[in-house]
Design an enzyme around this catalytic site. Sequence first.
Site, PDB file in Angstrom:
ATOM      1  N   CYS A  85       0.910  -1.013   0.032  1.00  0.00           N
ATOM      2  CA  CYS A  85       0.009   0.090   0.056  1.00  0.00           C
ATOM      3  C   CYS A  85       0.787   1.016   0.119  1.00  0.00           C
ATOM      4  CB  CYS A  85      -1.128   0.088   0.909  1.00  0.00           C
ATOM      5  SG  CYS A  85      -1.833   1.621   1.375  1.00  0.00           S
ATOM      6  N   CYS A 139      -0.515   4.348   2.208  1.00  0.00           N
ATOM      7  CA  CYS A 139      -0.974   4.150   3.524  1.00  0.00           C
ATOM      8  C   CYS A 139      -0.401   2.805   4.218  1.00  0.00           C
ATOM      9  CB  CYS A 139      -2.190   4.631   4.357  1.00  0.00           C
ATOM     10  SG  CYS A 139      -3.442   3.826   3.445  1.00  0.00           S
ATOM     11  N   SER A 140      -1.357   2.144   4.753  1.00  0.00           N
ATOM     12  CA  SER A 140      -0.829   0.772   5.014  1.00  0.00           C
ATOM     13  C   SER A 140      -1.847  -0.208   4.929  1.00  0.00           C
ATOM     14  CB  SER A 140      -0.374   0.953   6.535  1.00  0.00           C
ATOM     15  OG  SER A 140      -1.647   1.320   7.331  1.00  0.00           O
ATOM     16  N   CYS A 141      -2.754  -0.160   3.878  1.00  0.00           N
ATOM     17  CA  CYS A 141      -3.799  -1.250   3.874  1.00  0.00           C
ATOM     18  C   CYS A 141      -3.124  -2.790   3.639  1.00  0.00           C
ATOM     19  CB  CYS A 141      -4.544  -0.968   2.542  1.00  0.00           C
ATOM     20  SG  CYS A 141      -5.372   0.919   2.586  1.00  0.00           S
TER      21      CYS A 141
END
Lengths: 235, 196
Positions: free
Chosen positions: B101, B104-106
């Site tokens: 991602c 962000c941090s999906c």
Amino acid sequence: MNGVHDLGGTDGLGPVIVEQNEPVWHAEWEKAAFALFATNFRAGLFNVDMFRSGIEQMHPAYYLLSPYYEHWMHTAEHFAVEAGVIDAAELDAKMQHYLDHPDEPLPERSDPDLLAFVDAAVKGGAPARRESDAAPSFKVGDKVTVTQDSPLEHTRKARYIRGKTGVVESGHGTFIYPDSAGNGRGEDPKHVYTVKFTNVELWGADNAEPNGVVYFDVWEPYLVPAAVPAEGALR
Amino acid sequence: MTIPRSEAEIAARMKALEALMIEKGIMTTEAVDRLAEIYENEVGPQLGAAVVAKAWTDPEFKARLLASATDACAELGIGGLQGEDMVAAENTDDVHNVIVCTLCSCYPWPVLGLPPNWYKQPAYRSRIVREPRTMLRDEFGHDVPESVEVRVWDSSAELRYMVLPQRPPGTEDKSEAELAELVTRDSMIGVAPVRA
């Protein structure tokens, strides 16, 4: 927003640091920062897109250097202050208080409904899929180009795909549109597609790794049909 | 404020925010403890490993997994937050998949739990879309032959991806449960193969 969070294709950020047998939590405070995502969402202080937008408003140097869950704390703090639920000076004073008295316990409160919400949210999720009557403008196999527009507000249109041309790999139906919901406006559902870009298209023939592609999920307003190349054009 | 804050400052600020949220009736320490416990003990890569092992041993399940990972995982009681719409990308002799991602941090929580720190770090997120093959070799020790296409899945919307790794040779006699033991988190992110 052309922020530091939009990292795809940024060079020079050093090696990946892999921690062997990494624990889920590295410190007690991380648990509370993680929980804020659920509790403050339930309190209506943000939606998931606003949550991301709040993180993106951190100072770039701070964003890059701070531990990950501090980002979560930052965005929760940002929206709690913005909604007037807490006061920034009150928070600063309390922080100093706990620095001076680190062993002082937290206030006691019990809330069975919140506990039930936590379990229900983990199991049931918070789907972003929304029904819409809008017909999709693109179909699988279509050549599409990502528009060059650089929104000043929250968007999921990463810089490294802007202006690039790819092929629609799949269509997924309509989802909450972050360019609206993430900026405090309505859900405004839009179609989402997975688009396939070749490495050469993204990074140029001289710098692309061989035999590779990147799939990126886009909302329909980011896309236009790819221009048909004029006869004799390079591509 | 200095950048970055010290660990003590972060802890004090989080405690202050938590205290205010408790006073405002938004949060409780029991909710914090419950969420922490769920992702420590209940939701983690062991669930994804069970999905992979079933796909290796049940061709019909595998077909359903590739058609809709959300529905196939639901058959096993797996699903929920940050996995409302999941997709499984299959590794083959010709294709290697890896997830990221960049914005962000999906990450697919219901099958992999919470992501490791390196997955969320700028170093990984910035470079895996640009030099995946080099990065897999140099940073993760996974040499993908040039004849194998590398496909990077940037989780930029609300779809969540997991990699269906290849079943390693020499595991023909292993049961589904034994196979699940072999499947690692990293193999389902796509930065490592499954080893027998």
